[in-house]
Design a protein around this motif. Structure first.
Motif, PDB file in Angstrom:
ATOM      1  N   GLU A 106      51.712  34.145  74.825  1.00  0.00           N
ATOM      2  CA  GLU A 106      52.043  32.742  75.125  1.00  0.00           C
ATOM      3  C   GLU A 106      52.815  32.061  73.988  1.00  0.00           C
ATOM      4  O   GLU A 106      53.575  31.130  74.221  1.00  0.00           O
ATOM      5  CB  GLU A 106      50.722  31.984  75.324  1.00  0.00           C
ATOM      6  CG  GLU A 106      50.713  31.026  76.485  1.00  0.00           C
ATOM      7  CD  GLU A 106      49.331  30.402  76.624  1.00  0.00           C
ATOM      8  OE1 GLU A 106      49.168  29.267  76.180  1.00  0.00           O
ATOM      9  OE2 GLU A 106      48.440  31.071  77.157  1.00  0.00           O
ATOM     10  N   ALA A 107      52.588  32.518  72.775  1.00  0.00           N
ATOM     11  CA  ALA A 107      53.270  31.916  71.622  1.00  0.00           C
ATOM     12  C   ALA A 107      54.753  32.298  71.591  1.00  0.00           C
ATOM     13  O   ALA A 107      55.559  31.646  70.918  1.00  0.00           O
ATOM     14  CB  ALA A 107      52.578  32.323  70.328  1.00  0.00           C
ATOM     15  N   HIS A 108      55.118  33.377  72.286  1.00  0.00           N
ATOM     16  CA  HIS A 108      56.529  33.796  72.403  1.00  0.00           C
ATOM     17  C   HIS A 108      57.216  33.984  71.061  1.00  0.00           C
ATOM     18  O   HIS A 108      58.353  33.556  70.886  1.00  0.00           O
ATOM     19  CB  HIS A 108      57.335  32.755  73.202  1.00  0.00           C
ATOM     20  CG  HIS A 108      56.934  32.659  74.633  1.00  0.00           C
ATOM     21  ND1 HIS A 108      57.064  33.703  75.512  1.00  0.00           N
ATOM     22  CD2 HIS A 108      56.382  31.650  75.325  1.00  0.00           C
ATOM     23  CE1 HIS A 108      56.620  33.344  76.693  1.00  0.00           C
ATOM     24  NE2 HIS A 108      56.177  32.096  76.611  1.00  0.00           N
ATOM     25  N   ILE A 109      56.550  34.593  70.127  1.00  0.00           N
ATOM     26  CA  ILE A 109      57.216  34.737  68.825  1.00  0.00           C
ATOM     27  C   ILE A 109      56.982  36.101  68.182  1.00  0.00           C
ATOM     28  O   ILE A 109      57.847  36.603  67.461  1.00  0.00           O
ATOM     29  CB  ILE A 109      56.823  33.568  67.876  1.00  0.00           C
ATOM     30  CG1 ILE A 109      57.665  33.546  66.629  1.00  0.00           C
ATOM     31  CG2 ILE A 109      55.361  33.572  67.527  1.00  0.00           C
ATOM     32  CD1 ILE A 109      57.721  32.213  65.955  1.00  0.00           C
ATOM     33  N   LEU A 110      55.833  36.710  68.455  1.00  0.00           N
ATOM     34  CA  LEU A 110      55.563  38.044  67.904  1.00  0.00           C
ATOM     35  C   LEU A 110      55.702  39.079  69.011  1.00  0.00           C
ATOM     36  O   LEU A 110      55.424  38.787  70.171  1.00  0.00           O
ATOM     37  CB  LEU A 110      54.145  38.112  67.322  1.00  0.00           C
ATOM     38  CG  LEU A 110      53.831  37.176  66.157  1.00  0.00           C
ATOM     39  CD1 LEU A 110      52.388  37.375  65.688  1.00  0.00           C
ATOM     40  CD2 LEU A 110      54.794  37.368  64.997  1.00  0.00           C
ATOM     41  N   GLN A 111      56.090  40.276  68.602  1.00  0.00           N
ATOM     42  CA  GLN A 111      56.249  41.370  69.581  1.00  0.00           C
ATOM     43  C   GLN A 111      55.160  42.408  69.394  1.00  0.00           C
ATOM     44  O   GLN A 111      54.868  42.781  68.240  1.00  0.00           O
ATOM     45  CB  GLN A 111      57.578  42.084  69.342  1.00  0.00           C
ATOM     46  CG  GLN A 111      58.719  41.504  70.108  1.00  0.00           C
ATOM     47  CD  GLN A 111      60.029  42.241  69.821  1.00  0.00           C
ATOM     48  OE1 GLN A 111      60.058  43.275  69.140  1.00  0.00           O
ATOM     49  NE2 GLN A 111      61.102  41.694  70.320  1.00  0.00           N
ATOM     50  N   ARG A 112      54.605  42.874  70.475  1.00  0.00           N
ATOM     51  CA  ARG A 112      53.598  43.933  70.394  1.00  0.00           C
ATOM     52  C   ARG A 112      54.245  45.187  69.828  1.00  0.00           C
ATOM     53  O   ARG A 112      55.395  45.516  70.164  1.00  0.00           O
ATOM     54  CB  ARG A 112      53.044  44.203  71.802  1.00  0.00           C
ATOM     55  CG  ARG A 112      51.878  45.171  71.843  1.00  0.00           C
ATOM     56  CD  ARG A 112      50.615  44.521  71.289  1.00  0.00           C
ATOM     57  NE  ARG A 112      49.500  45.426  71.322  1.00  0.00           N
ATOM     58  CZ  ARG A 112      48.579  45.454  72.285  1.00  0.00           C
ATOM     59  NH1 ARG A 112      48.644  44.604  73.294  1.00  0.00           N
ATOM     60  NH2 ARG A 112      47.574  46.316  72.236  1.00  0.00           N
ATOM     61  N   PRO A 135      47.578  30.237  70.664  1.00  0.00           N
ATOM     62  CA  PRO A 135      49.034  30.176  70.502  1.00  0.00           C
ATOM     63  C   PRO A 135      49.503  29.361  69.287  1.00  0.00           C
ATOM     64  O   PRO A 135      50.404  29.795  68.567  1.00  0.00           O
ATOM     65  CB  PRO A 135      49.507  29.546  71.817  1.00  0.00           C
ATOM     66  CG  PRO A 135      48.456  29.951  72.809  1.00  0.00           C
ATOM     67  CD  PRO A 135      47.160  29.956  72.059  1.00  0.00           C
ATOM     68  N   ASP A 136      48.882  28.213  69.026  1.00  0.00           N
ATOM     69  CA  ASP A 136      49.329  27.405  67.877  1.00  0.00           C
ATOM     70  C   ASP A 136      49.124  28.130  66.556  1.00  0.00           C
ATOM     71  O   ASP A 136      49.975  28.089  65.663  1.00  0.00           O
ATOM     72  CB  ASP A 136      48.574  26.064  67.828  1.00  0.00           C
ATOM     73  CG  ASP A 136      49.132  25.080  68.834  1.00  0.00           C
ATOM     74  OD1 ASP A 136      50.203  25.364  69.420  1.00  0.00           O
ATOM     75  OD2 ASP A 136      48.487  24.034  69.053  1.00  0.00           O
ATOM     76  N   PHE A 137      47.980  28.778  66.447  1.00  0.00           N
ATOM     77  CA  PHE A 137      47.712  29.536  65.221  1.00  0.00           C
ATOM     78  C   PHE A 137      48.746  30.653  65.056  1.00  0.00           C
ATOM     79  O   PHE A 137      49.253  30.899  63.958  1.00  0.00           O
ATOM     80  CB  PHE A 137      46.289  30.117  65.254  1.00  0.00           C
ATOM     81  CG  PHE A 137      46.047  31.138  64.184  1.00  0.00           C
ATOM     82  CD1 PHE A 137      45.797  30.746  62.872  1.00  0.00           C
ATOM     83  CD2 PHE A 137      46.091  32.502  64.462  1.00  0.00           C
ATOM     84  CE1 PHE A 137      45.605  31.689  61.863  1.00  0.00           C
ATOM     85  CE2 PHE A 137      45.905  33.447  63.465  1.00  0.00           C
ATOM     86  CZ  PHE A 137      45.656  33.041  62.170  1.00  0.00           C
ATOM     87  N   ILE A 138      49.064  31.330  66.151  1.00  0.00           N
ATOM     88  CA  ILE A 138      50.030  32.436  66.085  1.00  0.00           C
ATOM     89  C   ILE A 138      51.407  31.917  65.669  1.00  0.00           C
ATOM     90  O   ILE A 138      52.104  32.536  64.856  1.00  0.00           O
ATOM     91  CB  ILE A 138      50.100  33.171  67.451  1.00  0.00           C
ATOM     92  CG1 ILE A 138      48.786  33.898  67.714  1.00  0.00           C
ATOM     93  CG2 ILE A 138      51.286  34.130  67.517  1.00  0.00           C
ATOM     94  CD1 ILE A 138      48.424  34.982  66.686  1.00  0.00           C
TER      95      ILE A 138
END
Ligand SMILES: C[S@@+](CC[C@H](N)C(=O)[O-])C[C@H]1O[C@@H](n2cnc3c(N)ncnc32)[C@H](O)[C@@H]1O
Length: 195
Positions: free
Chosen positions: A156-162, A121-124
């Motif tokens: 979990e990172a809640h920032i990118l969308q599939r 998640p942090d990397f994402i």
């Protein structure tokens, strides 16, 4: 060493200036963990309309990529010898990257090594901060469990969308892909975008 494609590391505390690095304002893409550069070299040649930064920590591989880029006169590829987590966190200008390719990253199959996997998640979150709106992550692996944990990490990172898969059949194949194809082993891929 062939200096042409190699990114000189003069300051590791300052964001890259893409125009300074590539000499133009074309969209910037990343190949994180470029290996022997088979993908990076062929993809850069296939896409003269973009700039590609290949990041790889092994010196021998980086030298080889730079040498091959010079020989083939590939002008839109730069190679950086650095740890990719550091690169993404500290060196990428915010909202400046169009696509990040992560192809067959080390799968770290043993349970105690899972925390070493790149996609966390942090990397994402760091990577997403470097993406332009619509910027995308394209991920390919042969390792089913890594594929599952990567999807969990991105969620979990809640920032990118599939997003639907890209047309990966048009991409150059890495040695890994050719080997898995020849052995009839499945490979898994996913694409996420920054909305
Ligand atoms: C399994 S290989 C895949 C290479 C290439 N993407 C391909 O598909 O052929 C993973 C590559 O990532 C590089 N790598 C692993 N950890 C790294 C890190 N922390 N920073 C930069 N490169 C790394 C390795 O040296 C290796 O070349």
């Amino acid at each position: 060493m062939e200096a042409g494609a190699l990114v000189p590391i003069t300051d590791i505390c300052r964001h890259f200036d893409w125009r300074e690095l590539f000499g133009n304002d074309h969209p910037v893409e990343l190949d994180l963990g470029a290996g022997d550069g088979g993908f990076a070299l062929a993809y850069a040649q296939q896409h003269p309309e973009i700039n590609l930064l290949a990041v790889e920590r092994l010196l021998g591989r980086v030298r080889k990529i730079a040498k091959r880029a010079a020989r083939a006169k590939v002008t839109n590829l730069r190679v950086l010898r650095l740890e990719f987590g550091y690169t993404v966190r500290y060196l990428l200008p915010p909202q400046s990257v169009s696509v990040a390719h992560i192809l067959f990253p080390d799968p770290w199959p043993k349970r105690r090594h899972w925390p070493r996997r790149l996609i966390q998640p942090d990397f994402i979150r760091d990577l997403a901060a470097a993406f332009k709106t619509g910027g995308e992550l394209r991920f390919t692996t042969d390792h089913e469990h890594y594929f599952e944990t990567a999807q969990q990490a991105v969620a979990e990172a809640h920032i990118l969308q599939r997003a639907p898969e890209w047309d990966w059949t048009a991409d150059p194949k890495t040695d890994f892909q050719l080997t898995f194809d020849a052995e009839g082993r499945p490979t898994y891929r996913a694409r996420w975008i920054r909305p």
